[in-house]
Design a protein around this motif. Structure first.
Motif, PDB file in Angstrom:
ATOM      1  N   GLU A   7      41.650  60.454  19.470  1.00 16.19           N
ATOM      2  CA  GLU A   7      41.108  61.305  18.421  1.00 16.19           C
ATOM      3  C   GLU A   7      40.070  60.572  17.589  1.00 16.19           C
ATOM      4  OE1 GLU A   7      44.216  63.017  16.033  1.00 16.19           O
ATOM      5  OE2 GLU A   7      45.256  63.704  17.845  1.00 16.19           O
ATOM      6  N   MET A   8      40.392  59.336  17.233  1.00 15.96           N
ATOM      7  CA  MET A   8      39.446  58.537  16.444  1.00 15.96           C
ATOM      8  C   MET A   8      38.114  58.377  17.176  1.00 15.96           C
ATOM      9  SD  MET A   8      40.129  57.503  13.435  1.00 15.96           S
ATOM     10  CE  MET A   8      39.056  56.063  13.277  1.00 15.96           C
ATOM     11  N   GLU A  10      36.804  60.284  19.549  1.00 14.09           N
ATOM     12  CA  GLU A  10      36.070  61.562  19.576  1.00 14.09           C
ATOM     13  C   GLU A  10      35.360  61.787  18.248  1.00 14.09           C
ATOM     14  OE1 GLU A  10      36.176  63.980  22.069  1.00 14.09           O
ATOM     15  OE2 GLU A  10      37.510  62.892  23.439  1.00 14.09           O
ATOM     16  N   GLU A  11      36.098  61.501  17.211  1.00 11.74           N
ATOM     17  CA  GLU A  11      35.576  61.707  15.865  1.00 11.74           C
ATOM     18  C   GLU A  11      34.337  60.840  15.623  1.00 11.74           C
ATOM     19  OE1 GLU A  11      37.828  61.103  11.788  1.00 11.74           O
ATOM     20  OE2 GLU A  11      39.054  62.264  13.200  1.00 11.74           O
ATOM     21  N   ASN A  12      34.445  59.590  16.023  1.00  9.96           N
ATOM     22  CA  ASN A  12      33.313  58.677  15.820  1.00  9.96           C
ATOM     23  C   ASN A  12      32.110  59.070  16.677  1.00  9.96           C
ATOM     24  OD1 ASN A  12      34.524  57.128  13.877  1.00  9.96           O
ATOM     25  ND2 ASN A  12      35.368  55.645  15.328  1.00  9.96           N
ATOM     26  N   LYS A  15      30.483  61.840  14.903  1.00 12.65           N
ATOM     27  CA  LYS A  15      29.742  61.349  13.734  1.00 12.65           C
ATOM     28  C   LYS A  15      28.405  60.751  14.153  1.00 12.65           C
ATOM     29  CE  LYS A  15      33.507  59.865  10.668  1.00 12.65           C
ATOM     30  NZ  LYS A  15      34.195  58.634  10.206  1.00 12.65           N
TER      31      LYS A  15
END
Lengths: 198, 198
Positions: A7-8, A10-12, A15
């Motif tokens: 998840e982290m 994907e999030e980055n 961003k």
DNA sequence: CAAGCCACATACGTAGCGTATGTGAGATTT
DNA sequence: AAATCTCACATACGCTACGTATGTGGCTTG
């Protein structure tokens, strides 16, 4: 928390793509600094090179995202039309109007082809082109169009539309020349018809 | 020797443009090194910045040269046709075929717009576009074409032609798809005609 | 809970653009 | 024709920015 790590990441990625989208649209591919861009995203160049390999990889991701959005928007417009032929015209018109967006122009129409090469060779395979080709193929089956190569027709249509948009955007009074561009586009597109329309 | 100084300068400009043409075509605008390029011409970056201001200025000069060559070539083709309408088709076909040249593609079609912006804003004013517009205007006067905006028609025609060429060049078998592209181009162009042709 | 892994940060080397300054061969002046 | 001036080009420098090599802290796995 089985997938917290994924998840982290994907999030980055999201961003970085978002920040890159802004930077590329604003300053162009060459003018965008990776340091600034990643800092805006709250990260460093380390994250970028890990996720996208190099600057081109990042551009490819951004182009892919925008291209997808354009294709789905064009599809919406086309679906609203009463028949496939009107749908094709609507798609073309939609492309012209979307290409007035500076972001689309700068990233997809100018830097995209220059840095990544011809759209048909993009990893994203160019959703816009694909969508247009599908519509053309339907019209060929129902014999609405002259027997032309579907890929060729799709390329010419989108080429004409996107080029028209560049012209409109570069003009002094976009609002005034836009209808002229759309008129001319519809006229040229009707050249593909098997029978003459009024 | 009244003008020895002028002559030297012209000569050096020509050398630089020739070297740049090669370098830009071979490695693209971003990939071409000014140091290498000027060394190939037997000069240094000093000459370059004095004559062209910056890297973009050099590209503009190169694009201008190639564009001029293309326009005169297209004019030749157009002039051979039996009437203005056949001339327009011949010009378009000529553009498609010229755009198969890697140099034309890389420099004029890809890097040109990306670095210098829309062709209509180029210092060279884009001779190709201008030539096409003149032909369109003649055809409008003789009422061969539907009443469309000449600039719009010219933009769409050249856009379609050049995009078709990019597609042909990127394909696996250019020789096979070229006629398809030309067919589709002629079909679309005929959409601008006031009356249907067989 | 300990060992490993991995996504990202940090640090470094390097290439290449643009500018500031130098210079010598032609042009100008008297 | 000699001295001075001009300017086209060379040389030298700084700075930016990309890509890589190495370090590390937190999740993951057994």
């Amino acid at each position: 928390m089985a997938k917290r790590r994924q998840e982290m990441m994907e999030e980055n990625r999201a961003k970085l793509i978002a920040a890159a989208r802004k930077a590329f649209a604003d300053k162009g591919f060459a003018g965008a600094s990776m340091d600034e861009l990643t800092a805006d995203a709250g990260l460093t160049r380390g994250a970028l090179y890990h996720n996208f390999g190099d600057k081109r990889g990042l551009l490819a991701a951004v182009v892919n995202q925008i291209d997808g959005e354009m294709a789905s928007r064009a599809k919406e417009f086309g679906a609203r039309a009463e028949d496939d032929w009107q749908g094709l015209l609507a798609e073309g018109t939609a492309y012209i109007e979307m290409a007035l967006d500076p972001e689309v122009q700068r990233v997809v129409l100018l830097d995209g082809p220059a840095v990544l090469g011809d759209p048909s060779t993009w990893p994203s395979q160019n959703s816009c082109l694909h969508a247009t080709r599908l519509t053309v193929e339907r019209l060929l089956e129902s014999e609405v169009l002259k027997p032309v190569d579907p890929e060729a027709a799709a390329r010419l249509l989108s080429g004409a539309a996107l080029n028209a948009a560049l012209w409109v955007a570069a003009s002094d009074d976009p609002e005034e020349v836009l209808p002229k561009a759309i008129d001319a586009f519809r006229a040229m597109a009707s050249g593909l018809l098997a029978v003459t329309e009024p």
